[in-house]
Scaffold this active site. Structure first.
Site, short mmCIF file in Angstrom:
data_model
loop_
_atom_site.label_atom_id
_atom_site.label_comp_id
_atom_site.label_asym_id
_atom_site.label_seq_id
_atom_site.Cartn_x
_atom_site.Cartn_y
_atom_site.Cartn_z
N THR A 7 -10.51 3.39 11.02
CA THR A 7 -10.49 2.50 12.17
C THR A 7 -10.02 3.20 13.45
O THR A 7 -10.04 2.60 14.53
CB THR A 7 -9.60 1.27 11.91
OG1 THR A 7 -8.33 1.71 11.44
CG2 THR A 7 -10.24 0.36 10.88
N ARG A 66 2.91 -1.28 10.70
CA ARG A 66 3.99 -1.30 11.69
C ARG A 66 4.38 -2.69 12.21
O ARG A 66 5.59 -2.93 12.43
CB ARG A 66 3.63 -0.37 12.85
CG ARG A 66 3.86 1.09 12.50
CD ARG A 66 3.26 2.05 13.51
NE ARG A 66 1.82 2.18 13.30
CZ ARG A 66 1.09 3.17 13.80
NH1 ARG A 66 1.66 4.11 14.53
NH2 ARG A 66 -0.20 3.23 13.57
N ASP A 109 -13.83 14.53 -2.82
CA ASP A 109 -13.93 15.87 -3.37
C ASP A 109 -15.19 15.91 -4.22
O ASP A 109 -15.99 14.97 -4.20
CB ASP A 109 -12.68 16.19 -4.20
CG ASP A 109 -12.30 17.67 -4.15
OD1 ASP A 109 -13.20 18.51 -4.41
OD2 ASP A 109 -11.14 17.97 -3.87
N LYS A 122 0.83 -1.19 0.00
CA LYS A 122 0.00 0.00 0.00
C LYS A 122 0.87 1.25 0.00
O LYS A 122 1.80 1.37 0.80
CB LYS A 122 -0.91 0.02 1.24
CG LYS A 122 -1.80 1.26 1.34
CD LYS A 122 -2.68 1.21 2.57
CE LYS A 122 -1.98 1.60 3.85
NZ LYS A 122 -1.72 3.08 3.94
N LYS A 175 -7.62 7.87 -0.63
CA LYS A 175 -8.94 8.21 -0.08
C LYS A 175 -9.53 9.47 -0.72
O LYS A 175 -9.90 10.43 -0.04
CB LYS A 175 -8.87 8.40 1.44
CG LYS A 175 -8.37 7.18 2.21
CD LYS A 175 -8.35 7.47 3.70
CE LYS A 175 -7.82 6.27 4.50
NZ LYS A 175 -6.36 6.06 4.30
N ASP A 216 -3.64 4.21 -1.71
CA ASP A 216 -4.54 4.56 -0.61
C ASP A 216 -4.53 6.08 -0.39
O ASP A 216 -3.92 6.58 0.54
CB ASP A 216 -4.08 3.82 0.66
CG ASP A 216 -4.87 4.20 1.90
OD1 ASP A 216 -6.06 4.55 1.77
OD2 ASP A 216 -4.29 4.16 3.01
#
Length: 235
Positions: free
Chosen positions: A117, A208, A65, A33, A62, A60
């Site tokens: 999330t 991570r 608009d 990603k 997002k 990614d």
């Protein structure tokens, strides 16, 4: 793996670190990603470099608009040759439909972000969204499906209900995945890889726990093994 279920989040501040990690990983073991931090720092060039190594890329960004702007942004993303891209379901029906029209079905996967999330009920109350997170996610997923999108980003906790409602063909991409003994960081709605697969998720975005591991390659292998156990057969 012919269809890797893990999407490694390359959330790095520069291309050098991202490319150093992809040099160590096998394209057959994961997808990757590229999000806002890396894309802002390094631009489309880093996407091209990663794809040249054989990785399929989830862009990614997002997009959220007015419909024409999102439509054009999706066309630009598709022009890069990415495997999947996302837009924000809160942009509404006209925006979602414009994006779908810009990206023909069967080319790049087009999915919608439902709720981040990191958000919980108190956050929803502050911005005027009624209902608990699962209700809001379900509402937005139904809207995305109605607009012809390929799937949504959701928490793995919401995946069982969405899988039940949407059926097998609707793609569920779940961030907030942590190994059993890992820190939650700022995520609120999290699950383990095995739980996410058992809950009906198709792809797991993991950052991570892999990228900051002492041995990212071994950690990725461990997580893939967890997923295989959750699926009940080797992938």
């Amino acid at each position: 793996m012919s269809d890797p279920r893990i999407i490694v989040a390359l959330d790095f501040p520069d291309a050098k670190q991202a490319l150093a990690l992809t040099d160590r990983l096998e394209p057959g073991s994961c997808r990757v990603k590229v999000g806002k931090e890396l894309f802002t720092a390094a631009g489309p060039h880093v996407v091209n470099e990663i794809m040249a190594k054989g990785f399929e890329v989830f862009l990614d960004l997002k997009f959220h608009d007015i419909p024409s702007t999102v439509s054009n942004a999706c066309k630009a993303a598709a022009g890069l040759g990415v495997w999947m891209m996302n837009i924000h379901a809160l942009g509404g029906r006209r925006m979602l439909s414009a994006a779908r029209q810009a990206i023909p079905a069967g080319t790049a996967k087009l999915i919608a972000v439902t709720l981040l999330t990191s958000m919980e009920r108190s956050d929803l109350n502050e911005i005027g969204l009624n209902g608990d997170p699962q209700e809001v996610v379900q509402r937005l997923a139904l809207l995305a499906n109605d607009c012809g999108l390929d799937g949504v980003v959701c928490s793995a906790r919401e995946a069982p209900r969405l899988r039940q409602i949407m059926g097998k063909g609707f793609c569920l991409v779940t961030p907030g995945i942590r190994p059993v003994d890992a820190s939650m960081d700022e995520q609120k709605r999290v699950t383990t890889p095995r739980q996410a697969i058992e809950n009906g998720a198709d792809y797991l975005v993991i950052g991570r726990p892999i990228t900051q591991a002492a041995d990212p390659v071994s950690m990725l292998k461990q997580l893939n093994n967890e997923i295989e156990e959750g699926m009940g057969f080797k992938i």
